[in-house]
Scaffold this motif. Structure first.
Motif, mmCIF file in Angstrom:
data_model
loop_
_atom_site.group_PDB
_atom_site.id
_atom_site.type_symbol
_atom_site.label_atom_id
_atom_site.label_comp_id
_atom_site.label_asym_id
_atom_site.label_seq_id
_atom_site.Cartn_x
_atom_site.Cartn_y
_atom_site.Cartn_z
ATOM 1 N N ALA A 57 -0.218 4.575 6.227
ATOM 2 C CA ALA A 57 -0.896 4.485 4.943
ATOM 3 C C ALA A 57 -1.149 3.875 3.498
ATOM 4 C CB ALA A 57 -0.409 6.073 4.443
ATOM 5 N N ASP A 58 -0.266 2.940 3.821
ATOM 6 C CA ASP A 58 0.404 1.979 2.469
ATOM 7 C C ASP A 58 -0.104 0.819 2.943
ATOM 8 O OD1 ASP A 58 2.118 3.584 0.750
ATOM 9 O OD2 ASP A 58 3.865 2.511 1.554
ATOM 10 N N TYR A 59 0.189 0.111 4.292
ATOM 11 C CA TYR A 59 -1.323 -1.108 4.586
ATOM 12 C C TYR A 59 -2.273 -0.561 4.434
ATOM 13 C CZ TYR A 59 -2.983 -3.564 8.065
ATOM 14 O OH TYR A 59 -3.648 -5.167 8.518
ATOM 15 N N TYR A 60 -3.313 0.353 5.183
ATOM 16 C CA TYR A 60 -4.821 1.122 4.795
ATOM 17 C C TYR A 60 -5.006 0.648 3.135
ATOM 18 C CZ TYR A 60 -4.177 1.724 9.255
ATOM 19 O OH TYR A 60 -3.657 2.061 10.888
ATOM 20 N N LEU A 61 -4.088 1.051 2.297
ATOM 21 C CA LEU A 61 -4.912 1.390 0.883
ATOM 22 C C LEU A 61 -4.988 -0.288 0.138
ATOM 23 C CD1 LEU A 61 -3.103 4.906 -0.027
ATOM 24 C CD2 LEU A 61 -5.083 4.112 0.450
ATOM 25 N N SER A 62 -3.550 -0.941 0.864
ATOM 26 C CA SER A 62 -4.063 -2.636 0.903
ATOM 27 C C SER A 62 -5.255 -3.419 1.252
ATOM 28 C CB SER A 62 -2.878 -3.097 0.897
ATOM 29 O OG SER A 62 -2.423 -3.139 2.307
ATOM 30 N N VAL A 63 -5.533 -3.275 2.448
ATOM 31 C CA VAL A 63 -6.764 -3.727 3.628
ATOM 32 C C VAL A 63 -7.779 -3.174 2.237
ATOM 33 C CG1 VAL A 63 -7.025 -3.685 5.424
ATOM 34 C CG2 VAL A 63 -5.419 -3.932 5.479
ATOM 35 N N PHE A 64 -7.882 -1.590 2.384
ATOM 36 C CA PHE A 64 -9.098 -0.863 1.477
ATOM 37 C C PHE A 64 -9.107 -1.100 0.396
ATOM 38 C CE2 PHE A 64 -8.970 0.111 6.561
ATOM 39 C CZ PHE A 64 -10.302 -0.583 6.611
ATOM 40 N N LYS A 65 -9.954 -1.611 -0.445
ATOM 41 C CA LYS A 65 -9.420 -1.859 -1.982
ATOM 42 C C LYS A 65 -9.926 -0.238 -2.416
ATOM 43 C CE LYS A 65 -8.023 -5.785 -1.399
ATOM 44 N NZ LYS A 65 -6.604 -6.010 -1.147
ATOM 45 N N ASP A 66 -10.821 -0.040 -1.789
ATOM 46 C CA ASP A 66 -11.113 1.735 -2.168
ATOM 47 C C ASP A 66 -10.840 2.705 -2.309
ATOM 48 O OD1 ASP A 66 -12.260 2.108 -0.512
ATOM 49 O OD2 ASP A 66 -14.700 2.820 -0.756
ATOM 50 N N GLY A 67 -9.531 2.936 -1.641
ATOM 51 C CA GLY A 67 -8.853 4.135 -1.117
ATOM 52 C C GLY A 67 -7.302 4.379 -2.346
ATOM 53 N N LYS A 68 -7.348 6.056 -1.730
ATOM 54 C CA LYS A 68 -6.757 6.334 -2.476
ATOM 55 C C LYS A 68 -5.487 7.698 -1.628
ATOM 56 C CE LYS A 68 -10.066 10.325 -3.723
ATOM 57 N NZ LYS A 68 -10.789 10.716 -4.735
ATOM 58 N N GLU A 78 -7.235 8.542 1.880
ATOM 59 C CA GLU A 78 -8.570 8.374 1.303
ATOM 60 C C GLU A 78 -8.695 6.887 1.774
ATOM 61 O OE1 GLU A 78 -12.639 9.784 -0.726
ATOM 62 O OE2 GLU A 78 -10.760 11.377 -0.869
ATOM 63 N N ILE A 79 -9.880 5.937 2.415
ATOM 64 C CA ILE A 79 -9.858 5.342 2.812
ATOM 65 C C ILE A 79 -12.076 5.115 3.306
ATOM 66 C CG2 ILE A 79 -8.113 3.869 2.972
ATOM 67 C CD1 ILE A 79 -9.005 3.479 6.025
ATOM 68 N N ASN A 80 -12.553 4.238 2.115
ATOM 69 C CA ASN A 80 -14.067 3.974 1.709
ATOM 70 C C ASN A 80 -14.710 5.453 2.535
ATOM 71 O OD1 ASN A 80 -14.051 1.112 2.569
ATOM 72 N ND2 ASN A 80 -14.450 1.012 3.675
ATOM 73 N N GLY A 81 -13.842 6.270 1.681
ATOM 74 C CA GLY A 81 -14.849 7.458 1.471
ATOM 75 C C GLY A 81 -14.256 8.780 2.719
ATOM 76 N N GLN A 82 -13.529 8.451 3.059
ATOM 77 C CA GLN A 82 -13.103 9.057 4.797
ATOM 78 C C GLN A 82 -11.556 9.558 4.365
ATOM 79 O OE1 GLN A 82 -14.170 10.214 7.411
ATOM 80 N NE2 GLN A 82 -12.535 11.102 7.787
ATOM 81 N N LYS A 83 -11.394 10.469 4.750
ATOM 82 C CA LYS A 83 -10.033 11.315 4.555
ATOM 83 C C LYS A 83 -8.896 10.851 6.021
ATOM 84 C CE LYS A 83 -11.894 15.329 4.026
ATOM 85 N NZ LYS A 83 -12.188 16.770 3.469
ATOM 86 N N PHE A 84 -7.591 11.080 6.123
ATOM 87 C CA PHE A 84 -7.001 10.831 6.709
ATOM 88 C C PHE A 84 -5.628 11.385 6.528
ATOM 89 C CE2 PHE A 84 -9.351 6.854 7.391
ATOM 90 C CZ PHE A 84 -9.641 6.950 8.934
ATOM 91 N N VAL A 85 -4.806 11.980 7.618
ATOM 92 C CA VAL A 85 -3.683 11.799 7.176
ATOM 93 C C VAL A 85 -2.981 11.987 8.080
ATOM 94 C CG1 VAL A 85 -1.497 14.066 8.575
ATOM 95 C CG2 VAL A 85 -3.876 14.889 6.415
ATOM 96 N N GLY A 86 -1.734 11.111 7.660
ATOM 97 C CA GLY A 86 -0.792 9.821 8.927
ATOM 98 C C GLY A 86 0.145 10.922 9.098
ATOM 99 N N LEU A 87 0.421 12.048 10.235
ATOM 100 C CA LEU A 87 1.434 12.191 10.612
ATOM 101 C C LEU A 87 2.432 11.833 11.493
ATOM 102 C CD1 LEU A 87 2.252 15.447 11.788
ATOM 103 C CD2 LEU A 87 0.780 15.294 14.063
ATOM 104 N N ASN A 88 4.196 12.148 11.472
ATOM 105 C CA ASN A 88 4.700 11.539 12.313
ATOM 106 C C ASN A 88 5.434 12.586 13.238
ATOM 107 O OD1 ASN A 88 5.522 8.620 11.017
ATOM 108 N ND2 ASN A 88 6.650 9.552 9.174
#
Length: 161
Positions: free
Chosen positions: A21-32, A55-65
């Motif tokens: 999640a931290d990685y994707y938020l660093s790549v996609f600048k409009d994430g939260k 959330e990145i590019n308006g798409q919601k995600f859940v990262g599940l371990n």
């Protein structure tokens, strides 16, 4: 971040959902980032992250371990429609670098094993050209590429037999 509208994509990780999640938020600048939920006594072992919302590019995600049982495959990928070549280059380089890998036809696998298709502008118009010969030549050129070069595909489409 959780609500009752739309879809949320759940990505199953083997212990590194928070890092992903931290990685994707660093790549996609409009994430939260949303909630981070830790395991409790009902879901051993305690203290680890169970899931993280983002959330990145308006798409919601859940990262599940969830563990090692279900690794990612290329059967599911995320398409990034890019506004220009610079944006396509950025995403391609960011996602394939740092432990990621290039594949074919603009596909990359990031360091967590998630597959992405980086789509430069004009790609779909070329391979869906109403002239079947142009579409075939553009597609044939694309099939030889890792990182997509739309200008080269256009030259191939324009070349006649």
């Amino acid at each position: 971040m959780s609500d009752s509208t739309g879809f949320t994509t759940c990505l199953w990780f083997d212990g590194d959902a928070e890092a992903a999640a931290d990685y994707y938020l660093s790549v996609f600048k409009d994430g939260k980032r949303g909630r981070t939920v830790r395991r409790n006594e009902a879901v051993p072992p305690g203290g680890e992250v169970l899931f993280v919302e983002f959330e990145i590019n308006g798409q919601k995600f859940v990262g599940l371990n969830g563990g090692p049982e279900f690794p990612f495959t290329e059967a599911v990928s995320f398409m990034i429609d890019c506004a220009d070549e610079a944006e396509a280059d950025y995403y391609y380089d960011e996602l394939s670098g740092n432990g990621g890998q290039e594949s074919a036809c603009g596909w990359v696998k990031d360091r967590f094993g998630v597959s992405w298709q980086v789509i430069p502008p004009g790609l779909h118009d070329l391979i869906a050209d109403p002239d079947p010969g142009r579409a075939t030549r553009a597609t044939a050129a694309m099939m030889t590429m890792k990182k997509l070069d739309v200008a080269q595909m256009r030259r191939a489409a324009d070349a006649e037999g």
